[in-house]
Motif scaffolding. Structure first.
Motif, PDB file in Angstrom:
ATOM      1  N   SER A   5       0.630  -1.312  -0.103  1.00  5.68           N
ATOM      2  CA  SER A   5      -0.018   0.114   0.045  1.00  5.68           C
ATOM      3  C   SER A   5       0.869   1.207   0.043  1.00  5.68           C
ATOM      4  O   SER A   5       2.201   1.217  -0.115  1.00  5.68           O
ATOM      5  CB  SER A   5      -0.855   0.123   1.160  1.00  5.68           C
TER       6      SER A   5
ATOM      7  N   ARG B 205       0.511   3.458   2.404  1.00  2.00           N
ATOM      8  CA  ARG B 205       0.677   3.726   3.569  1.00  2.00           C
ATOM      9  C   ARG B 205       1.340   2.847   4.669  1.00  2.00           C
ATOM     10  O   ARG B 205       1.140   1.610   4.285  1.00  2.00           O
ATOM     11  CB  ARG B 205      -0.688   4.418   4.193  1.00  2.00           C
TER      12      ARG B 205
ATOM     13  N   PRO C 229       5.368   1.674   3.834  1.00  2.26           N
ATOM     14  CA  PRO C 229       5.161   1.406   2.269  1.00  2.26           C
ATOM     15  C   PRO C 229       6.371   0.775   1.788  1.00  2.26           C
ATOM     16  O   PRO C 229       7.567   1.254   1.567  1.00  2.26           O
ATOM     17  CB  PRO C 229       4.762   2.720   1.632  1.00  2.26           C
TER      18      PRO C 229
END
Length: 408
Positions: free
Chosen positions: A109, A111, A136
């Motif tokens: 992802s 984040r 990340p």
């Protein structure tokens, strides 16, 4: 008027809708634990009774249970931001070895992903491991060991994430990988080349079948239309004044057929059965190393394998089969399926009596060479004959090595 009952017509009308509901609600219903269903059911019953008869206590309990259910949903919500890969250092080990593997978890992802606990099923057990907080693109590798304590196939994986609430009302799960199989091969021994000499003994032995295209010369006969002209013996033809052709005897090419009984009544205990499987594996590996044709037949039927490791892989799946066919029937089935076998080895447990072995031999055709290997930890290593059948009693794989040398 339609003669079909009204109930049948109603069922047919609502069936498509019910099927759609099951497809949609099924995955969500599977997330609810038995305790969760109890809580939901109690909330509905208490709420209905409280509002029906005006009982404040019941209504209060219903609201509290509903709030608990909502809190459980909140605990299990959220997306998994991971990708995972499962790998094994080797997919084949022997009993007593340790297999190494690893799970690599990556945050795909944009984040940071919070710390979580993932699970790795290993056989019938489940090994949880914690994944730390990952930025990340970061990865976390978890190394694991699988001790190979007994022969068999151990299913490892899939890697899965599990989210649940403190009370265990809901159980949400996601998997990332496919399961992999770890083959724990039986113990085998390297049999000396001389130990498979019984295969060489039958090579080139002539049968009673006559042929015009083999290597064992038998006799000369008159030429008949259709004979291969390359078989004409010109010197004899010139001497007798008519065409004469060579005739050959078909010869046996060694083909080993191993027959293993899976009937637990033939074995004193599990250790004797494991010894029999190991004996089969050792004989089969020796034949394949010598590039002999090999077939294996068990109480479950023929065993298919593409190679030496494939044979041991197939042996990993063998288990005792209560109620299996008698040894006599098993031997007859095996040779009916492999009629070209030149050597048949009956592999059984120490609980099999010589009379049963003799009955199995009588069920076989007369052409192949037949002998039996009785496997039992309580047996005394011996080489003997039982009503004309050669029997090797082995209490260990070392006894098998020594016994087979006497056949060379």
């Amino acid at each position: 008027m339609n003669p079909r009952p009204a109930l049948v017509r109603v069922r047919e009308a609502v069936s498509p809708g019910l099927a759609a509901v099951r497809r949609t609600a099924g995955p969500y219903a599977a997330m609810i634990s038995p305790l969760g269903w109890i809580v939901l059911g109690a909330a509905v019953v208490l709420g209905a009774a409280g509002w029906r008869w005006g009982w404040v206590e019941f209504r209060t309990l219903a609201v509290l249970l509903a709030l608990v259910a909502v809190a459980a949903v909140a605990f299990t919500l959220g997306r998994w931001e991971y990708a995972a890969a499962l790998s094994l250092g080797t997919k084949r080990v022997r009993i007593g070895d340790v297999a190494l593997g690893g799970v690599e978890v990556r945050n795909d992802s944009g984040r940071a992903a919070a710390s979580t606990v993932l699970e790795l099923p290993v056989g019938r057990n489940v090994a949880p491991f914690r994944v730390p907080r990952l930025a990340p693109g970061d990865t976390h590798e978890q190394v694991f060991q699988v001790p190979a304590r007994r022969r068999g196939v151990i299913t490892i994986g899939p890697v899965r994430g599990v989210r649940t609430d403190p009370l265990g009302l809901l159980h949400r799960q996601r998997t990332w990988t496919e399961p992999v199989e770890l083959f724990v091969h039986p113990d085998t021994v390297l049999l000396d080349t001389r130990a498979v000499g019984f295969l060489k003994d039958v090579e080139g032995v002539a049968t009673q079948n006559l042929s015009s295209s083999d290597v064992s010369f038998h006799a000369l006969r008159d030429y008949v239309p259709g004979d291969d002209r390359r078989s004409i013996h010109w010197r004899t033809t010139a001497r007798v004044g008519r065409l004469m052709v060579r005739q050959f005897e078909e010869t046996i090419g060694s083909h080993l057929l191993l027959v293993l009984s899976l009937n637990p009544a033939d074995y004193a205990d599990e250790a004797d059965f494991e010894l029999a499987v190991s004996a089969l594996g050792s004989l089969g590996q020796a034949a394949l190393r010598e590039e002999r044709r090999l077939s294996v037949h068990t109480s479950d039927g023929p065993l298919d394998f593409p190679s030496g490791p494939g044979l041991l892989d197939a042996l990993c799946r063998l288990e005792p089969r209560p109620g299996s066919a008698s040894l006599r029937d098993l031997a007859a089935q095996a040779t009916a399926r492999v009629p070209e076998a030149s050597v048949v080895v009956l592999i059984v447990g120490g609980a099999v009596e010589p009379a049963s072995l003799r009955a199995a031999q009588l069920a076989l055709p007369p052409e192949p060479t037949v002998f039996a290997v009785r496997c039992g930890r309580g047996l005394t290593a011996a080489r003997r004959k039982a009503a004309g059948l050669l029997v090797l009693d082995v209490a260990s794989l070392t006894d098998l090595q020594r016994g087979l040398r006497t056949l060379a």
